[in-house]
Scaffold this active site. Structure first.
Site, mmCIF file in Angstrom:
data_model
loop_
_atom_site.group_PDB
_atom_site.id
_atom_site.type_symbol
_atom_site.label_atom_id
_atom_site.label_comp_id
_atom_site.label_asym_id
_atom_site.label_seq_id
_atom_site.Cartn_x
_atom_site.Cartn_y
_atom_site.Cartn_z
ATOM 1 N N LYS A 23 0.944 -1.301 0.067
ATOM 2 C CA LYS A 23 -0.058 0.035 -0.029
ATOM 3 C C LYS A 23 0.913 1.306 -0.002
ATOM 4 C CE LYS A 23 -1.228 2.130 3.691
ATOM 5 N NZ LYS A 23 -1.197 3.079 4.698
ATOM 6 N N ASN A 24 1.773 1.346 0.767
ATOM 7 C CA ASN A 24 2.744 2.618 1.022
ATOM 8 C C ASN A 24 3.506 2.799 -0.300
ATOM 9 O OD1 ASN A 24 1.368 3.232 3.312
ATOM 10 N ND2 ASN A 24 3.076 2.603 4.982
ATOM 11 N N CYS A 119 -3.647 12.874 13.196
ATOM 12 C CA CYS A 119 -4.337 11.563 12.934
ATOM 13 C C CYS A 119 -4.226 10.560 14.320
ATOM 14 C CB CYS A 119 -3.906 10.684 11.716
ATOM 15 S SG CYS A 119 -2.372 10.072 11.958
ATOM 16 N N ARG A 124 1.887 14.435 13.227
ATOM 17 C CA ARG A 124 2.203 14.192 11.641
ATOM 18 C C ARG A 124 2.597 15.567 11.170
ATOM 19 N NH1 ARG A 124 -0.037 8.766 10.028
ATOM 20 N NH2 ARG A 124 1.655 8.735 8.567
ATOM 21 N N ASP A 308 5.117 0.195 12.013
ATOM 22 C CA ASP A 308 4.020 -0.369 11.269
ATOM 23 C C ASP A 308 4.005 -1.768 11.710
ATOM 24 O OD1 ASP A 308 3.297 2.244 10.292
ATOM 25 O OD2 ASP A 308 3.829 1.353 8.334
ATOM 26 N N ARG A 400 -8.340 0.031 5.011
ATOM 27 C CA ARG A 400 -7.637 1.114 4.185
ATOM 28 C C ARG A 400 -6.179 0.480 3.669
ATOM 29 N NH1 ARG A 400 -5.656 5.092 8.030
ATOM 30 N NH2 ARG A 400 -4.143 5.104 6.313
HETATM 31 N N1 EPU Z 1 8.087 14.181 11.088
HETATM 32 C C1 EPU Z 1 8.607 15.422 11.300
HETATM 33 N N2 EPU Z 1 8.390 16.347 10.276
HETATM 34 C C2 EPU Z 1 8.084 16.057 9.225
HETATM 35 C C3 EPU Z 1 8.026 14.532 8.712
HETATM 36 C C4 EPU Z 1 7.847 13.811 9.593
HETATM 37 O O1 EPU Z 1 8.619 15.767 12.437
HETATM 38 O O2 EPU Z 1 8.045 16.955 8.000
HETATM 39 C C5 EPU Z 1 8.347 13.113 11.988
HETATM 40 C C6 EPU Z 1 6.966 12.382 12.263
HETATM 41 O O3 EPU Z 1 6.225 13.074 13.104
HETATM 42 C C7 EPU Z 1 7.342 11.263 12.650
HETATM 43 C C8 EPU Z 1 8.638 10.818 12.120
HETATM 44 O O4 EPU Z 1 9.106 12.074 11.608
HETATM 45 O O5 EPU Z 1 7.607 11.238 14.167
HETATM 46 C C9 EPU Z 1 8.480 10.000 10.816
HETATM 47 O O6 EPU Z 1 7.311 10.205 10.030
HETATM 48 P P1 EPU Z 1 7.330 9.958 8.675
HETATM 49 O O7 EPU Z 1 7.211 11.363 7.727
HETATM 50 O O8 EPU Z 1 8.592 8.841 7.973
HETATM 51 O O9 EPU Z 1 5.960 9.241 8.473
HETATM 52 P P2 EPU Z 1 5.026 9.526 7.200
HETATM 53 O O10 EPU Z 1 5.687 9.444 5.969
HETATM 54 O O11 EPU Z 1 3.907 10.317 7.265
HETATM 55 C C10 EPU Z 1 5.050 6.981 6.446
HETATM 56 C C11 EPU Z 1 3.973 5.655 6.352
HETATM 57 C C12 EPU Z 1 3.440 5.231 7.485
HETATM 58 C C13 EPU Z 1 4.507 4.787 8.395
HETATM 59 C C14 EPU Z 1 5.390 5.747 8.809
HETATM 60 C C15 EPU Z 1 6.815 5.518 9.408
HETATM 61 C C16 EPU Z 1 2.951 6.243 4.158
HETATM 62 C C17 EPU Z 1 1.896 6.758 3.081
HETATM 63 N N3 EPU Z 1 2.703 6.398 5.443
HETATM 64 O O12 EPU Z 1 4.248 7.908 7.154
HETATM 65 O O13 EPU Z 1 2.532 4.233 7.267
HETATM 66 O O14 EPU Z 1 4.069 4.292 9.725
HETATM 67 O O15 EPU Z 1 6.030 6.375 7.320
HETATM 68 O O16 EPU Z 1 7.556 4.322 8.763
HETATM 69 O O17 EPU Z 1 4.054 5.903 3.471
HETATM 70 C C18 EPU Z 1 0.772 2.716 7.929
HETATM 71 O O18 EPU Z 1 0.703 2.295 6.818
HETATM 72 O O19 EPU Z 1 -0.189 2.248 8.654
HETATM 73 C C19 EPU Z 1 1.355 4.071 8.136
HETATM 74 C C20 EPU Z 1 0.803 4.954 9.085
#
Ligand code: EPU
Length: 420
Positions: A23-24, A119, A124, A308, A400
């Site tokens: 999915k991701n 969320c 996030r 995850d 989802r």
């Molecule tokens: N963060 C910041 N600032 C930013 C971006 C991230 O502080 O600009 C922090 C976040 O708050 C968090 C950490 O950095 O503490 C990592 O967040 P990341 O940005 O890596 O998460 P994401 O990209 O929003 C993706 C996956 C998530 C998965 C995370 C971590 C997708 C669509 N989502 O989220 O997947 O948990 O990486 O691996 O790729 C799921 O599939 O259930 C899911 C939540």
């Protein structure tokens, strides 16, 4: 509203599970299709709810999407002129809507995208995405829940060092840079298999992306991308979820269509708790141990133990022979399944970012409610091992990201049904 009814404790599962595309990964690939003027064909597509939401988003921008559910593929045709506005309605249920920003900015030099906001997992933020775009010459304003961002003279390649590893932040910056002017260097990037899949996909289309170090890439901007045909990588999170079904029922499963390398750390942990694992060609054979041993671990960015995957392991540890400890280092609120598992008679205590799990001999059935994607599967696992008839409400969270879990589980011997 759809629910699952599960009868437990389940006998040992047996058989095989075919893992869907990640999915991701597909969400990033779909978003990046906006960069192409020629058709994009994706196969091994998991037709889960988030994928339909992303397709809706693409259509709202002007893409034409042809779907073949039976063969798990889709074809995307983009108009020369795309719209640049992504409404709140499209991103409110799916955090990945933020992924439209990178390609729209890269292709059109501007976009207005609704912030998906907080969320269940926590705040996030996207500050590191925005900081990267600014470094490349974009200006942005946040207004009424939208981010309005533009780069009048186009984005220019620069060096950007992510202050913290971010998965969608890395995807966004890569997508914004492939058509920009000059050379972009991105440092401290996420290297999850889904990011590597995105890089491979874009390279097939002619993007110039090179690894300089483990977490550093160089991108040389190109004028346009050519048509691509790509098969989405297997979903390591779904695969781990089914490995946990084998572990919790002490059964035997052949988990197919997954590269075992994606789950190195997770396989180490499964071995530590007593499972036998045999990794062969794009599949993993697991045999649950007679007793589940406790373990201590912490989550971290890939190649560490995935955040995850943590909720599913936690369910397995609920019936371990001793006390386990899990430290969550990525999200502030990743223990959403805990109250539900405790309702199933588990004994988990959460203090700050640590969960202390005291293994019990037996869990007991209850009515539960799911509140985020991965906690849904964690609760399902709890119900599978609990004695009696359990009910899981609000399973739309799980749907989802999991493709037909009730059918995959039924096939291996779990007594589960989906009702309205
Ligand atoms: N963060 C910041 N600032 C930013 C971006 C991230 O502080 O600009 C922090 C976040 O708050 C968090 C950490 O950095 O503490 C990592 O967040 P990341 O940005 O890596 O998460 P994401 O990209 O929003 C993706 C996956 C998530 C998965 C995370 C971590 C997708 C669509 N989502 O989220 O997947 O948990 O990486 O691996 O790729 C799921 O599939 O259930 C899911 C939540």
């Amino acid at each position: 509203m759809e629910k699952f009814i599960i009868y437990g404790p389940s006998k040992r599962v047996n058989g095989e599970v075919y893992i869907s595309g990640a999915k991701n990964s597909v969400l990033g690939l779909l978003a990046s299709s906006l960069l192409f003027e020629e058709p994009v064909v994706l196969s091994n597509v998991p037709f889960v709810k988030d994928v339909f939401t992303m397709i809706k988003l693409l259509k709202s921008l002007g893409s034409k999407v042809q779907i073949n559910k039976k063969k798990n593929f889709l074809k995307i045709y983009n108009k020369k002129k795309l719209k640049s506005f992504v409404s709140y309605d499209l991103v409110k249920t799916m955090r990945a809507g933020v992924l439209a920003m990178g390609p729209l900015l890269g292709k059109l030099n501007k976009c207005k995208v609704a912030l998906s906001g907080g969320c269940a997992l926590g705040v996030r933020p996207i500050n590191f995405h925005l900081k990267g775009f600014s470094k490349m010459g974009a200006k942005y304003k946040l207004n009424k829940g939208y981010v309005n961002i533009s780069a009048r003279r186009g984005l220019k390649g620069k060096v950007y060092n992510f202050p913290k590893i971010t998965v969608t932040g890395t995807s966004n910056l890569i997508m914004s840079a492939v058509l920009s002017k000059g050379k972009t260097i991105l440092k401290n990037i996420a290297i999850e298999p889904e990011i590597i899949d995105l890089i491979n996909f874009l390279k097939k289309g002619g993007a110039k992306i090179y690894f300089l170090k483990k977490r550093t890439i160089k991108i040389i901007g190109v004028k346009s991308l050519k048509s691509v045909n790509h098969s989405v990588v297997g979903d390591r999170i779904e695969a781990f979820s089914y490995l946990c079904v084998a572990a919790i029922t002490k059964g035997k499963l052949h988990v197919r269509n997954i590269d075992p390398k994606f789950l190195k750390k997770e396989i180490q942990i499964l071995k530590k708790i007593g499972c036998k694992i045999n990794s062969i060609n794009n599949s993993i054979i697991i045999e649950g141990g007679k007793q589940i041993k406790p373990v201590n671990l912490k989550t971290s960015a890939y190649p560490g133990f995935a955040t995850d995957n943590m909720p599913m392991l936690m369910s397995v540890l609920c019936i371990a022979n001793g006390r386990s400890q899990i430290k969550e280092t990525i999200f502030e609120n990743r223990f959403m399944a805990v109250p539900e598992l405790n309702r199933l008679s588990a004994s988990i205590e959460v203090k700050n970012n640590k969960a202390y799990i005291s293994g019990k001999k037996q869990l007991y059935a209850a009515q539960c409610i799911s509140s985020d994607l991965r906690s849904t599967f964690s609760i399902i696992l709890g119900c599978i091992s609990a004695k009696g008839k359990s009910q899981v409400d609000r399973i739309y969270h799980g749907l989802r990201g999991y493709f037909e879990p009730e059918n995959k589980l039924k096939k291996i011997g779990i007594k589960i049904k989906k009702i309205n």
